[in-house]
Design a protein around this motif. Structure first.
Motif, mmCIF file in Angstrom:
data_model
loop_
_atom_site.group_PDB
_atom_site.id
_atom_site.type_symbol
_atom_site.label_atom_id
_atom_site.label_comp_id
_atom_site.label_asym_id
_atom_site.label_seq_id
_atom_site.Cartn_x
_atom_site.Cartn_y
_atom_site.Cartn_z
ATOM 1 N N ASN A 52 4.494 10.860 2.330
ATOM 2 C CA ASN A 52 5.086 9.685 2.937
ATOM 3 C C ASN A 52 4.133 9.033 3.940
ATOM 4 O O ASN A 52 3.901 7.817 3.908
ATOM 5 N N ASP A 53 3.558 9.879 4.829
ATOM 6 C CA ASP A 53 2.645 9.353 5.841
ATOM 7 C C ASP A 53 1.404 8.759 5.193
ATOM 8 O O ASP A 53 0.817 7.803 5.695
ATOM 9 N N ASN A 113 2.093 5.269 4.222
ATOM 10 C CA ASN A 113 2.131 4.423 5.429
ATOM 11 C C ASN A 113 0.733 4.199 5.969
ATOM 12 O O ASN A 113 0.401 3.119 6.453
ATOM 13 N N TYR A 172 -1.211 0.833 6.684
ATOM 14 C CA TYR A 172 -1.697 0.570 8.041
ATOM 15 C C TYR A 172 -3.172 0.162 8.034
ATOM 16 O O TYR A 172 -3.564 -0.832 8.649
#
Ligand code: C2E
Ligand code: CA
Ligand code: CA
Length: 566
Positions: free
Chosen positions: A72-73, A76, A80
Motif C-alpha cells: 500500500n505504502d 502511495n 508522491y
C-alpha cells in the motif's frame, strides 16, 4: 531517474574516497540510514539498515526504496514521488513519523522515520533515518492493554468506555445508549467455579451482550460483577427503549454453559439515553449507575431508565449519611412520647418513644427517612443505644411520679438490631444501669425483622423475654411475611398498623379487615393496640370490635420527653 555527474580523475578519486569514508561512519550508527536519489533509487544502505531490513548492501543498492515498504505504502510512495518531481513540493520531509516497513522476508514492523533532503551541485538526495520501534510499540500496546482493558476477560474497562463516550458526545453522534448492568450475586458461585471460572462467566456474558448490540458497540467490565455497554441503535430501530432493554435482559437471563454446568444470572439494568449536553461522560456513566441502583433497590424491577429524581434521591441520601455521621459525636436527638390508652377504662397504660433528630443543618428529617439510612450505614446501634438509655431512664423516673399502675415504655427496635448477636446483652446492661424493671420495657419489632433471620431473632427475643421484657409486633399486617411466625415467637402485643386503622374510617371492607386483625389477636390470646387513632368514630369502632388499647393524635399529641418527665 538517476542524475549523472561528470568528474575529473582527481575529483573521481576524491569522491570515491569520501563515499567510502562516509559509509564507514554511517556503519557505526545504530539507526538505519538509507540515502536515495530523487527517483527513490537507493544509493547508500548502512550496516544497521542491513540488519533491520535483512537485505545485504549489494542486493539493495540501485533498487527502489519502495522495496522496503508495504504494498500500500509503495503505491502511495510512487504517487508522491511523481507529484514531487512535477511540483517540487515535498510533503514527507520531517522528523519522527511512524510507518509500517517491510523486511526482506516479507514481515512488517513499526518504524520511526525521519527524512531530510539535500541538494548539492544541483543534485537532490533524500536521507532517511529509520528506527525499528517494534519493542517500543509492544510495550506501548501493553501499557494501553493494562490501562484500557480488564486483564481477566480482555473486555475494555471503564476508562476505555468513558473515552469512547466522550468522543461520541464530541462528534455529535446520534442518540446512543448507556447501559449499566449488575450481574447479581455471583459470590455464591465462587466455591463452585473458583475465581478463574467466575472470570469465564463474566467474559462469556460480556461477549454474549456484545453479540446482541450494533457493530461498533462497547461492552466494558466496570466491576467484579458489573458491565457497562455503550451502543448506538440502528437508524431503522423500531423498538422502544423499554423493548430494547427487555430484549437484552432476556438474552442475559438465558443460561451460560461453563465447565459442564449451566449458570443462571439474575441481572438488573440501569439505562440512559446519552444526549450531548453540558453533562460530562463521567456524569452520564454515574447516572447509568444511579438508574441501576434504583433498579436493584426496587423489588421485582429488572431495568430502569434514568430519571432526575433518582439522582436527587441519591444526593439526599448521601447528605443524610454525612449529617448522621456528624451527629454521632453530639447525639442531637430527642425523644417524644406518645401515650397509649386502655380503650375501655381510658387509663394511660404506657407510651411509645419516638425519636426526633435536630440535625446540624437544622433540617427536619423524619425517622422514617433517617432510620433506614442509619441501618445501612451501621449507625443504628449507637442510635438504639441512645434511645434505650433515655427511654429506660425516663420510664424509671415515672415510678415516683405516678402512684398507680406501672407504665410501660415502648421502644422501636430495628431489624438490624434484632439479628445482632450482642443485642440482648446490650439491653440487659441498659436495664441494669437504669434500674428499670424489665417488665416495663416493651420492644416494638416489625414482622420483617422477625423473619430476616429467625434463629438469631428468636435467640435474642427469648433471652430478653426471660428477663421479663415484652415484645410487640409493630405495623402488623403490612409485612410480606406469612403469619406462621406468630407460632414461632412468644408475642405480647399486636400493633395494628395505622394504615388499617385510618382506612377503616373510609369503608366497610377496610373496617372488616381491621376487625379481623383484632379477632386474630384475641383468638391467639394476644392483646391488640391500634395506632394512629385520629377520630372519635374510629375510637368507638375500635371499642366495639373489642380492641384493647389505642394511641394516636386524637388521644394526645406527642409529648416531648422533658414535658412528660416533669
Ligand atoms: P411507627 O413505629 O409506626 O410509629 C408510629 C408513627 O405514627 C410515628 O411517626 C408517629 O408520630 C405517627 N403517629 C402517631 N399518631 C398518629 C396519628 O394519629 N396519625 C398519624 N398520621 N400518625 C401518627 P414517626 O415518629 O415519624 O416515626 C416513624 C417511624 O420511624 C416509626 O413508625 C418507627 O418505625 C420509626 N422510629 C421512630 N422512632 C424510632 C426509634 O427510636 N428507633 C427506631 N429504630 N425506629 C424509630
Ligand atoms: Ca412503633
Ligand atoms: Ca406503625
Amino acid at each position: 531517474m538517476k542524475k549523472t555527474v561528470l568528474h575529473t580523475g582527481a575529483e573521481r578519486r576524491r569522491t570515491s574516497d569520501d563515499a567510502a569514508r562516509l559509509e564507514g561512519v554511517l556503519d557505526t550508527v545504530v539507526d538505519a540510514i538509507i540515502i536515495s536519489d530523487e527517483t527513490g533509487c537507493i544509493e547508500i544502505f548502512n550496516a544497521a539498515a542491513e540488519k533491520i531490513f535483512g537485505y545485504s548492501r549489494d542486493e539493495i543498492v540501485g533498487q527502489s526504496i519502495g522495496m522496503l515498504m508495504t504494498e500500500n505504502d509503495r503505491r502511495n510512495h510512487h504517487a508522491y514521488l511523481s507529484r514531487y518531481l512535477s511540483t517540487q513540493t515535498p510533503h514527507l520531509i520531517g522528523t519522527g513519523r511512524e510507518v509500517i516497513a517491510q523486511r526482506r522476508n516479507g514481515n512488517t514492523f513499526y518504524a520511526e522515520i525521519s527524512i531530510s533532503e539535500t541538494t548539492l551541485e544541483g543534485r537532490t538526495t533524500f536521507t532517511a533515518i529509520i528506527r525499528d520501534i517494534t519493542d517500543q510499540k509492544a510495550s506501548q500496546d501493553r501499557i494501553t492493554q493494562l490501562a484500557y482493558f480488564d486483564q481477566e476477560t480482555s473486555l475494555p474497562n471503564r476508562a476505555y468506555l468513558q473515552e469512547r463516550l466522550e468522543s461520541l458526545l464530541h462528534s455529535g453522534a446520534p442518540r446512543c445508549f448507556l447501559l449499566s448492568i449488575d450481574m447479581g450475586d455471583l459470590t455464591k458461585l465462587y466455591s463452585l467455579f473458583g475465581a478463574h471460572g467466575i472470570n469465564l462467566i463474566v467474559g462469556g456474558y460480556g461477549r454474549r451482550l456484545l453479540g446482541q448490540l450494533t457493530p461498533g458497540s462497547i461492552v466494558a467490565r466496570t466491576g467484579q460483577h458489573h458491565f457497562k455497554a455503550l451502543f448506538i441503535p440502528m437508524p431503522n430501530e423500531k423498538r422502544s427503549t423499554a423493548e430494547l432493554a427487555d430484549h437484552l435482559y432476556r438474552k442475559m437471563m438465558q443460561p451460560l454453559a461453563v465447565s459442564n454446568s449451566n449458570v443462571y444470572l439474575n441481572c438488573r439494568f440501569g439505562m440512559l439515553e446519552a444526549i450531548p449536553s453540558n453533562v460530562s461522560a463521567e456524569q452520564l456513566i454515574e447516572r447509568s449507575d444511579i438508574a441501576l441502583l434504583e433498579a436493584t433497590s426496587t423489588p421485582g424491577c429488572n431495568f430502569l431508565l434514568f430519571r432526575p429524581e433518582y439522582e436527587e434521591k441519591i444526593h439526599r441520601h448521601s447528605l443524610i449519611v454525612q449529617l448522621l455521621h456528624r451527629s454521632m459525636a453530639e447525639m442531637p436527638f430527642h425523644l417524644y412520647l406518645q401515650p397509649q390508652y386502655h380503650i375501655e377504662t381510658g387509663e394511660v397504660v404506657g407510651a411509645e418513644a419516638l425519636i426526633r433528630w435536630a440535625n446540624p443543618e437544622d433540617d427536619w428529617v423524619s425517622p422514617d427517612e433517617f432510620i433506614p439510612i442509619a441501618e445501612t450505614t451501621g449507625l443504628i446501634q449507637q442510635i438504639t443505644q441512645w434511645t434505650l438509655v433515655k427511654a429506660c431512664a425516663i420510664a424509671h423516673s415515672w415510678r415516683s411520679v405516678r402512684g398507680g399502675k406501672p407504665l410501660r415504655m415502648g421502644v422501636n427496635v430495628s431489624a438490624y438490631e434484632l439479628v445482632s448477636p450482642t443485642f440482648s446483652q446490650r439491653v440487659e446492661s441498659i436495664l441494669q444501669e437504669s434500674g428499670l424493671d424489665p417488665r416495663r420495657l416493651e420492644l416494638e419489632i416489625t414482622e420483617t425483622a422477625l423473619v430476616t433471620n429467625v434463629a438469631l431473632a428468636s435467640s435474642n427475643l427469648h433471652k430478653l423475654q426471660q428477663m421479663g421484657v415484652t415484645v410487640a409486633i409493630d405495623d402488623f399486617g403490612t409485612g410480606q411475611s406469612s403469619l406462621s411466625y406468630l407460632t414461632l415467637f412468644t408475642i405480647d402485643r399486636l400493633k395494628v398498623d395505622r394504615s388499617f386503622v385510618q382506612g377503616a374510617a373510609r369503608g366497610k371492607r377496610a373496617q372488616a379487615l381491621l376487625e379481623t386483625i383484632v379477632h386474630l389477636g384475641h383468638a391467639m390470646h394476644i392483646p391488640v393496640i391500634a395506632e394512629g387513632v385520629e377520630s372519635e368514630r374510629i375510637l368507638s369502632a375500635l371499642r366495639e370490635m373489642g380492641c384493647d388499647e389505642a394511641q394516636g393524635n386524637l388521644l394526645s399529641n406527642l409529648y416531648r420527653l422533658r414535658r412528660l418527665s416533669s
